[in-house]
Design a protein around this motif. Structure first.
Motif, PDB file in Angstrom:
ATOM      1  N   GLU A 194     -34.124 -81.497  21.851  1.00  0.00           N
ATOM      2  CA  GLU A 194     -33.438 -80.700  20.832  1.00  0.00           C
ATOM      3  C   GLU A 194     -32.090 -80.228  21.378  1.00  0.00           C
ATOM      4  OE1 GLU A 194     -32.772 -78.657  17.257  1.00  0.00           O
ATOM      5  OE2 GLU A 194     -34.464 -79.963  17.735  1.00  0.00           O
ATOM      6  N   LYS A 197     -30.570 -89.791   5.507  1.00  0.00           N
ATOM      7  CA  LYS A 197     -31.991 -89.707   5.180  1.00  0.00           C
ATOM      8  C   LYS A 197     -32.199 -90.076   3.718  1.00  0.00           C
ATOM      9  CE  LYS A 197     -31.797 -84.777   4.046  1.00  0.00           C
ATOM     10  NZ  LYS A 197     -32.353 -83.440   4.332  1.00  0.00           N
ATOM     11  N   HIS A 213     -27.880 -80.538   8.942  1.00  0.00           N
ATOM     12  CA  HIS A 213     -29.140 -81.137   8.521  1.00  0.00           C
ATOM     13  C   HIS A 213     -29.880 -81.760   9.706  1.00  0.00           C
ATOM     14  CE1 HIS A 213     -27.267 -81.758   4.237  1.00  0.00           C
ATOM     15  NE2 HIS A 213     -27.463 -80.490   4.542  1.00  0.00           N
ATOM     16  N   PRO A 214     -31.177 -81.949   9.594  1.00  0.00           N
ATOM     17  CA  PRO A 214     -31.936 -82.626  10.662  1.00  0.00           C
ATOM     18  C   PRO A 214     -31.358 -84.003  10.951  1.00  0.00           C
ATOM     19  CG  PRO A 214     -33.431 -81.603   9.089  1.00  0.00           C
ATOM     20  CD  PRO A 214     -32.058 -81.490   8.500  1.00  0.00           C
ATOM     21  N   ASP A 249     -36.974 -88.887   7.418  1.00  0.00           N
ATOM     22  CA  ASP A 249     -36.581 -87.607   6.827  1.00  0.00           C
ATOM     23  C   ASP A 249     -35.522 -86.909   7.685  1.00  0.00           C
ATOM     24  OD1 ASP A 249     -36.607 -85.607   4.933  1.00  0.00           O
ATOM     25  OD2 ASP A 249     -38.151 -84.434   5.979  1.00  0.00           O
ATOM     26  N   HIS A 250     -34.646 -87.686   8.247  1.00  0.00           N
ATOM     27  CA  HIS A 250     -33.545 -87.126   9.036  1.00  0.00           C
ATOM     28  C   HIS A 250     -32.397 -88.127   9.036  1.00  0.00           C
ATOM     29  CE1 HIS A 250     -35.981 -89.525  11.912  1.00  0.00           C
ATOM     30  NE2 HIS A 250     -34.788 -89.935  12.311  1.00  0.00           N
ATOM     31  N   CYS A 293     -31.554 -84.643  19.380  1.00  0.00           N
ATOM     32  CA  CYS A 293     -31.693 -84.450  17.940  1.00  0.00           C
ATOM     33  C   CYS A 293     -31.501 -82.982  17.585  1.00  0.00           C
ATOM     34  CB  CYS A 293     -33.068 -84.929  17.460  1.00  0.00           C
ATOM     35  SG  CYS A 293     -34.440 -83.861  17.954  1.00  0.00           S
ATOM     36  N   HIS A 294     -31.384 -82.752  16.303  1.00  0.00           N
ATOM     37  CA  HIS A 294     -31.337 -81.391  15.774  1.00  0.00           C
ATOM     38  C   HIS A 294     -32.447 -81.235  14.753  1.00  0.00           C
ATOM     39  CE1 HIS A 294     -30.095 -77.691  13.926  1.00  0.00           C
ATOM     40  NE2 HIS A 294     -29.841 -78.289  12.769  1.00  0.00           N
ATOM     41  N   TYR A 295     -33.326 -80.284  15.016  1.00  0.00           N
ATOM     42  CA  TYR A 295     -34.447 -79.964  14.141  1.00  0.00           C
ATOM     43  C   TYR A 295     -35.234 -81.238  13.773  1.00  0.00           C
ATOM     44  CZ  TYR A 295     -37.242 -77.475  10.720  1.00  0.00           C
ATOM     45  OH  TYR A 295     -38.300 -76.910  10.036  1.00  0.00           O
ATOM     46  N   CYS A 296     -35.888 -81.792  14.790  1.00  0.00           N
ATOM     47  CA  CYS A 296     -36.665 -83.015  14.577  1.00  0.00           C
ATOM     48  C   CYS A 296     -38.079 -82.853  15.139  1.00  0.00           C
ATOM     49  CB  CYS A 296     -35.974 -84.208  15.211  1.00  0.00           C
ATOM     50  SG  CYS A 296     -35.587 -83.986  16.967  1.00  0.00           S
TER      51      CYS A 296
END
Length: 455
Positions: A293, A231, A270-271, A237-238, A283-286
């Motif tokens: 998720e 990112k 992290h995202p 932002d990921h 994804c993770h935290y998106c």
């Protein structure tokens, strides 16, 4: 007439001659008859030979004789003689058990580190706690003591001799760089290296050369080991991870690397959006993105599996022997907010049992150890490749005092104590606990080389 009769004398003489002839003939026949019997007796029933004094002594207590169940039967000689016994087998002493460096305790050690912030110019600014004014220095005087064996003090000359003419690489995130800089500093205490290559933002790709031993040590920035797009302020932002493709920024050099130390973990928190087989996996935290998720545990496992398979395959293809390590997850020690005063306030190690390895820390370590063991099994028939997990999770968990905290910046309280101050409770002060990681690394290398460290 006074003399003897000639006839009488001849008769006696004839009689004596006849008796003598008969006696010698009889004796000859008797000898001829007895001799074969005697030879036959001696051949099959030999007389016992007299023993010397040493023959009558018992076996030494220092000689181990193999038990009868494992001893082969005596070989028969030609002619059926099976009386000869095999000599006793001398067994070598049992090999010492492999040291388990995972479990132990931190003990106070007045010897202190091999270097400091002024004698080593390789320390990243954020980990140079002494130069940044950290007032308590007790964190420098602890030594890891395994329960069942001894971890010797790191000997830089041993490392240089064992890795003579070799190319060593540390690959991964900032923890890989943290471990690399620790090693460079300890080696610099006996041999000054030359920085021969640097590239990338924040010197993320560097190489040193130790001319006295013709050894190079490199660091490769690769926070996922697999292909990834990090990112940025100008992009998404990921992070984006491609779990089935190894990162060529380091893997392209596997053809000339002799030892690789891999270290990742924290960037998986992290995202991120994950891709596999040409399509998005999840994804993770998106929030706001149309992706499922999923957790990052399976993602870490997939990334490690892809990495280790590529490492084995390319080592085999190159025909070059390679030794590899995976440094396990290093726990952080935040107590509260990262920017609050006293985020990692401890000044002494935890006592044994005071802090347990659990939750995410334990799961991340478990995944890394399991993938290493699975890859070792896959490469069992490949003699040119050796792999080990450098299991430092528990011993690092017990060192909450070893982080820079607010001293990631120079003299953070020069203008007085502030309620809010940025803290680093993830990385490690140099010198500090991370030096022990390289001490264990050296001991494993020594074991692989039969314990030999001299030239």
């Amino acid at each position: 007439m006074g003399g003897s009769s000639p006839f009488k004398d001849r008769s006696n003489s004839q009689h004596s001659a006849s008796f003598s002839s008969f006696f010698w003939r009889y004796l000859t026949y008797t000898v001829y008859a007895i001799l074969p019997i005697a030879l036959f007796r001696l051949y099959f029933y030999p007389l016992p030979l007299p023993q010397s004094p040493t023959d009558r002594l018992p076996l030494s207590d220092h000689i181990l004789v193999a038990p009868s169940l494992s001893s082969p039967p005596p070989a028969e000689k030609a002619g059926g003689d099976a009386t000869a016994e095999a000599p006793p087998l001398l067994l070598p002493p049992p090999a010492p058990p492999v040291c388990d460096y995972t479990n132990g305790k931190w003990v106070h050690d007045k010897a202190g580190p091999l270097y400091n912030g002024t004698t080593c110019g390789t320390i990243k600014d954020g980990q140079n706690c002494i130069a940044h004014g950290r007032p308590d220095l007790e964190y420098l005087y602890w030594r890891w003591e395994p329960h069942q064996c001894h971890l010797p003090r790191f000997q830089p000359i041993d490392f240089l001799q064992l890795l003579r003419n070799k190319n060593v690489a540390f690959v991964g995130d900032s923890m890989a760089r943290n471990q690399l800089e620790s090693l460079i500093c300890m080696l610099s205490s006996v041999s000054e290296p030359t920085l021969v290559y640097t590239n990338g933002e924040d010197n993320k790709f560097r190489k040193w050369h130790f001319a006295g031993h013709n050894m190079t040590i490199s660091v490769y920035w690769s926070p996922f080991l697999v292909k990834g797009v990090e990112k940025s302020s100008s992009g998404p932002d990921h992070n984006e991870l491609y779990l089935d493709t190894v990162d060529e920024r380091w893997a392209a050099d596997l053809g000339w690397l002799d030892m690789v130390v891999l270290s990742v973990g924290h960037w998986f928190l992290h995202p991120a959006v994950y891709f596999e087989g040409g399509s998005a996996l999840g994804c993770h935290y998106c929030p706001g993105l149309n992706h499922t998720e999923i957790g990052f545990y399976d993602v870490l496992r997939k990334a490690l599996r892809t990495t280790l398979k590529a490492l084995i395959a390319r080592t085999r293809a190159s025909g070059r022997s390679t030794e590899a390590f995976v440094t396990t997850f290093s726990p952080s020690h935040f107590e509260g907010d990262w920017d609050k005063f006293g985020a990692c306030p401890k000044t002494k190690p935890y006592q044994e049992g005071e802090k347990l390895l659990e939750g995410m820390d334990a799961e991340m370590r478990k995944i890394e150890v399991e993938e290493v063991e699975a890859s070792k099994a896959d490469a069992r028939e490949f003699s040119g490749f050796r792999l080990e997990a450098l299991d430092i999770s528990k011993l690092s968990l017990m060192r909450p005092d070893g982080h820079p905290g607010p001293y990631m910046y120079p003299f953070p309280f020069a203008d007085g104590v502030k309620d809010r101050v940025q803290n680093d409770c993830v990385h490690w002060c140099l010198p500090g606990p991370v030096d022990t990681w390289n001490g264990i690394l050296l001991e494993v290398i020594k074991r692989w080389n039969g314990g030999e460290t001299t030239e």
